[in-house]
Design an enzyme around this catalytic site. Structure first.
Site, short mmCIF file in Angstrom:
data_model
loop_
_atom_site.label_atom_id
_atom_site.label_comp_id
_atom_site.label_asym_id
_atom_site.label_seq_id
_atom_site.Cartn_x
_atom_site.Cartn_y
_atom_site.Cartn_z
N SER A 1 38.27 8.12 33.92
CA SER A 1 38.75 8.93 32.81
C SER A 1 39.41 8.11 31.71
CB SER A 1 39.74 9.99 33.33
OG SER A 1 39.11 10.85 34.24
N HIS B 1 44.57 9.12 30.76
CA HIS B 1 43.91 9.64 29.55
C HIS B 1 44.60 9.10 28.30
CE1 HIS B 1 42.28 13.43 31.82
NE2 HIS B 1 41.85 12.29 32.32
#
Length: 259
Positions: free
Chosen positions: A147, A210
């Site tokens: 991610s 993230h």
């Protein structure tokens, strides 16, 4: 790629022309199949299949997942490869499926624009940025997944698109939705449990990775957008190395948290 060019809107064609409009030859314009993207997807897929093998899969997953204490000498052996190998390990089919789908959608357009080696550098720095952010903001959390790297691609695409005058509203909305998702889920969960921070931890999504990937991707995208000429290649390489060195240096900051 030929089909994509034929289907390009006038705005996309204008953006491509603006990216390539320089008096000097450019260093970051390429063409052809997204080889690096396909290779990353294939390698990640192989490790996912290995992870399904009883016993062996568990051992491989434990050896590759990122856990910040493994970077602190006082707590045991140092295993720095985990900063990158976490991107090869995923917690389930939907986890890897969504990440690789996003990688394909972004990579097949971004890689031909940057070239495969710049794309790989962006992916690796994004992975590193995600791991460093986890070490800084969640030093006792075990993290797996690509991610951080995916959000780095988002960040770079946003900055490059803005730089060349493309319409980046859709990209910005996608980034906002994906980044806000764990916080929204935690809000609804906390209405039942009464503990927002516990609910946020139970979502199972590393917003820290993230955030780190997004910031690093935006920085790398700015570097690429600002150093496109061939004569600027040494500067571009130097700046990328500086980003990597700075990220590694940041790992010294949260070390005291482990004591």
């Amino acid at each position: 790629m030929a089909q994509q060019r034929a289907a390009e809107t006038p705005a996309q064609k204008k953006a491509q022309r603006r990216w390539g409009r320089r008096s000097a030859p450019l260093a970051v314009v390429s063409s052809g199949r997204p080889i690096a993207t396909l290779t990353i997807i294939a390698v990640t897929g192989i490790f996912y299949v290995i992870g399904l093998i009883p016993v062996v899969g568990t051992m491989v997953g434990n050896a590759l997942a990122f856990y910040p204490p493994f970077l602190v000498p006082q707590l045991g052996p140092i295993e720095p490869w985990r900063l990158f190998t976490a991107a090869l390990v995923h917690s389930g089919f939907f986890h890897i499926g969504l990440n690789m789908l996003a990688l394909w959608f972004i990579g097949r357009n971004l890689e031909p624009l940057l070239g495969k080696w710049r794309f790989v550098a962006l992916y690796l720095l994004g992975t590193l940025g995600g791991s460093v952010a986890v070490a800084l903001l969640a030093p006792t959390t075990i993290v797996v997944g690509a991610s951080g790297a995916i959000f780095a691609l988002f960040g770079a695409l946003l900055v490059i698109g803005r730089h060349i005058g493309a319409d980046i509203r859709t990209i910005a909305v996608l980034i906002a939705i994906n980044f806000a998702w764990p916080f929204v889920v935690a809000i609804f969960t906390s209405l039942r449990t009464g503990d927002y921070f516990a609910a946020l931890n139970d979502v199972g999504v590393s917003w820290q990775a993230h955030l780190g990937g997004l910031v690093v991707g935006a920085i790398v995208g700015l570097i690429y957008a600002s150093t496109r000429a061939i004569r600027q290649r040494p500067l571009q390489i130097g700046l990328l190395i500086a980003v990597g060195v700075a990220l590694v240096a940041l790992l010294a900051v949260p070390a005291i948290v482990y004591y």
